[in-house]
Design a protein around this motif. Structure first.
Motif, PDB file in Angstrom:
ATOM      1  N   ARG A  15     -20.087  14.156   2.448  1.00 60.28           N
ATOM      2  CA  ARG A  15     -19.943  14.036   3.908  1.00 60.28           C
ATOM      3  C   ARG A  15     -21.198  13.398   4.510  1.00 60.28           C
ATOM      4  O   ARG A  15     -21.125  12.500   5.352  1.00 60.28           O
ATOM      5  CB  ARG A  15     -19.711  15.424   4.521  1.00 60.28           C
ATOM      6  N   HIS A  16     -22.344  13.835   4.026  1.00 61.50           N
ATOM      7  CA  HIS A  16     -23.620  13.305   4.495  1.00 61.50           C
ATOM      8  C   HIS A  16     -23.726  11.817   4.157  1.00 61.50           C
ATOM      9  O   HIS A  16     -24.154  11.006   4.987  1.00 61.50           O
ATOM     10  CB  HIS A  16     -24.745  14.111   3.844  1.00 61.50           C
ATOM     11  N   HIS A  17     -23.327  11.462   2.946  1.00 64.15           N
ATOM     12  CA  HIS A  17     -23.307  10.071   2.465  1.00 64.15           C
ATOM     13  C   HIS A  17     -22.488   9.202   3.437  1.00 64.15           C
ATOM     14  O   HIS A  17     -22.924   8.129   3.845  1.00 64.15           O
ATOM     15  CB  HIS A  17     -22.686  10.075   1.059  1.00 64.15           C
ATOM     16  N   ILE A  40     -19.226   5.950  -3.246  1.00 61.97           N
ATOM     17  CA  ILE A  40     -18.648   7.132  -3.883  1.00 61.97           C
ATOM     18  C   ILE A  40     -17.132   6.951  -3.966  1.00 61.97           C
ATOM     19  O   ILE A  40     -16.488   6.592  -2.973  1.00 61.97           O
ATOM     20  CB  ILE A  40     -18.935   8.410  -3.042  1.00 61.97           C
ATOM     21  N   ILE A  41     -16.589   7.220  -5.147  1.00 60.05           N
ATOM     22  CA  ILE A  41     -15.136   7.137  -5.341  1.00 60.05           C
ATOM     23  C   ILE A  41     -14.575   8.547  -5.528  1.00 60.05           C
ATOM     24  O   ILE A  41     -15.059   9.310  -6.368  1.00 60.05           O
ATOM     25  CB  ILE A  41     -14.796   6.339  -6.626  1.00 60.05           C
ATOM     26  N   PHE A  93     -22.448   3.063  -8.394  1.00 60.37           N
ATOM     27  CA  PHE A  93     -21.222   3.761  -8.005  1.00 60.37           C
ATOM     28  C   PHE A  93     -21.178   5.152  -8.640  1.00 60.37           C
ATOM     29  O   PHE A  93     -21.702   5.356  -9.722  1.00 60.37           O
ATOM     30  CB  PHE A  93     -19.989   3.000  -8.517  1.00 60.37           C
ATOM     31  N   ALA A  94     -20.516   6.081  -7.950  1.00 61.73           N
ATOM     32  CA  ALA A  94     -20.264   7.396  -8.531  1.00 61.73           C
ATOM     33  C   ALA A  94     -18.793   7.725  -8.386  1.00 61.73           C
ATOM     34  O   ALA A  94     -18.180   7.415  -7.361  1.00 61.73           O
ATOM     35  CB  ALA A  94     -21.096   8.459  -7.820  1.00 61.73           C
ATOM     36  N   ILE A  95     -18.238   8.339  -9.425  1.00 58.66           N
ATOM     37  CA  ILE A  95     -16.870   8.867  -9.336  1.00 58.66           C
ATOM     38  C   ILE A  95     -16.998  10.380  -9.340  1.00 58.66           C
ATOM     39  O   ILE A  95     -17.553  10.948 -10.284  1.00 58.66           O
ATOM     40  CB  ILE A  95     -16.018   8.463 -10.553  1.00 58.66           C
ATOM     41  N   ILE A  96     -16.524  11.020  -8.297  1.00 60.57           N
ATOM     42  CA  ILE A  96     -16.585  12.481  -8.250  1.00 60.57           C
ATOM     43  C   ILE A  96     -15.434  13.036  -9.108  1.00 60.57           C
ATOM     44  O   ILE A  96     -14.280  12.624  -8.939  1.00 60.57           O
ATOM     45  CB  ILE A  96     -16.443  13.018  -6.808  1.00 60.57           C
ATOM     46  N   VAL A  97     -15.769  13.941 -10.011  1.00 62.10           N
ATOM     47  CA  VAL A  97     -14.748  14.517 -10.887  1.00 62.10           C
ATOM     48  C   VAL A  97     -14.537  15.990 -10.535  1.00 62.10           C
ATOM     49  O   VAL A  97     -15.476  16.786 -10.561  1.00 62.10           O
ATOM     50  CB  VAL A  97     -15.144  14.386 -12.375  1.00 62.10           C
ATOM     51  N   PHE A  98     -13.319  16.305 -10.152  1.00 60.91           N
ATOM     52  CA  PHE A  98     -12.924  17.683  -9.844  1.00 60.91           C
ATOM     53  C   PHE A  98     -12.100  18.226 -11.005  1.00 60.91           C
ATOM     54  O   PHE A  98     -11.531  17.439 -11.774  1.00 60.91           O
ATOM     55  CB  PHE A  98     -12.048  17.725  -8.580  1.00 60.91           C
ATOM     56  N   PRO A  99     -11.966  19.533 -11.113  1.00 61.63           N
ATOM     57  CA  PRO A  99     -10.987  20.043 -12.072  1.00 61.63           C
ATOM     58  C   PRO A  99      -9.607  19.530 -11.647  1.00 61.63           C
ATOM     59  O   PRO A  99      -9.210  19.749 -10.498  1.00 61.63           O
ATOM     60  CB  PRO A  99     -11.065  21.565 -11.894  1.00 61.63           C
TER      61      PRO A  99
END
Lengths: 226, 80
Positions: free
Chosen positions: A73-75, A45-46, A3-9
């Motif tokens: 998006r590709h994922h 993806i989270i 799993f991946a968690i995308i981290v934004f500011p």
């Protein structure tokens, strides 16, 4: 299974999700910063909740243009799992990966509460451990969670079973009481309530486990989309 | 070149903020106001650019980022 968690500011539920998956279920999970280019190794993806880029302009509008989001998006286009919760849901609608949009709550207030949501479709990678019609008590915390879409889109969502969760007692004005939807292919899901904040009894409630467990079961091959 | 971009909620989208402001206007003595819709004004300052190119690029900006066309309409004016 990774799993991946995308981290934004401005993300602020990333740690909750990490804790829930890692400590709650022993899942292999990593934080991925928003300027990462390659996310091929991940199965799910989270997009976590929070206030990415300060919610400037519209909630989720800016995050959709982060470098990593092209890969996300590709994922999704490859059919892999993509989950957006709260601000993550807003990002997915802004990117048009999910239909509709999330606008200001009808009462103009930020609502922080635990609400009942009904499982409308349990034949999905995100709900297969739930019973159809089951009510889950899950926390919400949002100012812009009022789901809107045109009549044609709503009709299609209903017909294709894309409405996954509806509020028992609509808190924010969402059309058809919608709390969570998936795309037509069934691999991208967005919901305003926070299952990661309700995965263990010490948090007051563990109904959110069922959603996290559904995703894990799907990735382990324990549940197949019919 | 200066550009003013106006972004408003589509007619079909309820605007609770507008409704609240209409109520407030009524309360302070303006019952004549029948509807209030609240939108955004975005001012852009562009560098050297032709009118034609500005029109095309600002339209693109609106479609891509400045407006969410699922819920919003936009219009803009170029000011020299």
């Amino acid at each position: 299974m990774k799993f991946a968690i995308i981290v934004f500011p401005g993300s602020n539920c990333d740690v909750d999700f990490y804790h829930a998956f890692k400590d709650g279920f022993g899942v292999d999970i990593e934080y991925v910063w928003h300027d990462t280019e390659n996310i091929d190794e991940f199965d799910c993806i989270i997009l976590p909740g929070g206030f990415s880029y300060g919610d400037y302009l519209r909630c989720g509008a800016v995050a959709g243009f982060s470098k990593v989001m092209e890969a996300v998006r590709h994922h999704a286009e490859k059919g892999k799992l993509l989950v957006g919760v709260c601000n993550g849901f807003q990002i997915l609608t802004e990117m048009r990966l999910l239909p509709g949009a999330l606008v200001r709550n009808q009462n103009l207030k930020f609502i922080c509460n635990t609400v009942g949501i009904k499982v409308e479709n349990n034949q999905t990678p995100f709900t297969n451990k739930c019973e159809k019609g089951q009510i889950l008590n899950i926390p919400i915390a949002h100012g812009e969670g009022n789901y809107v879409a045109d009549a044609e889109t709503l009709k299609k969502l209903k017909e294709k079973g894309q409405i996954l969760f509806t509020y028992s007692d609509n808190p924010n004005g969402s059309l058809l009481n919608i709390a969570g939807v998936c795309n037509e292919q069934g691999n991208v899901m967005g919901m305003m309530p926070h299952p990661e904040r309700a995965y263990e009894s010490i948090l007051g409630n563990e109904d959110g486990r069922l959603i996290l467990q559904s995703i894990i079961a799907f990735l382990q091959g324990g549940w197949k989309n019919e | 070149m200066k550009v003013k971009v106006y972004v408003t909620l589509k007619k079909s989208i309820a605007d609770p903020q507008g409704t609240a402001i209409q109520g407030a206007l009524k309360k302070i003595g303006y019952p004549i106001v029948e509807e209030v819709r609240i939108g955004k004004l975005i001012e852009l300052q562009l560098g050297e650019i032709s009118v034609e190119s500005a029109q095309q690029q600002v339209k693109e900006m609106c479609e891509k980022l400045l407006a969410n066309t699922v819920i919003e309409d936009y219009s803009f004016e170029l000011i020299d």
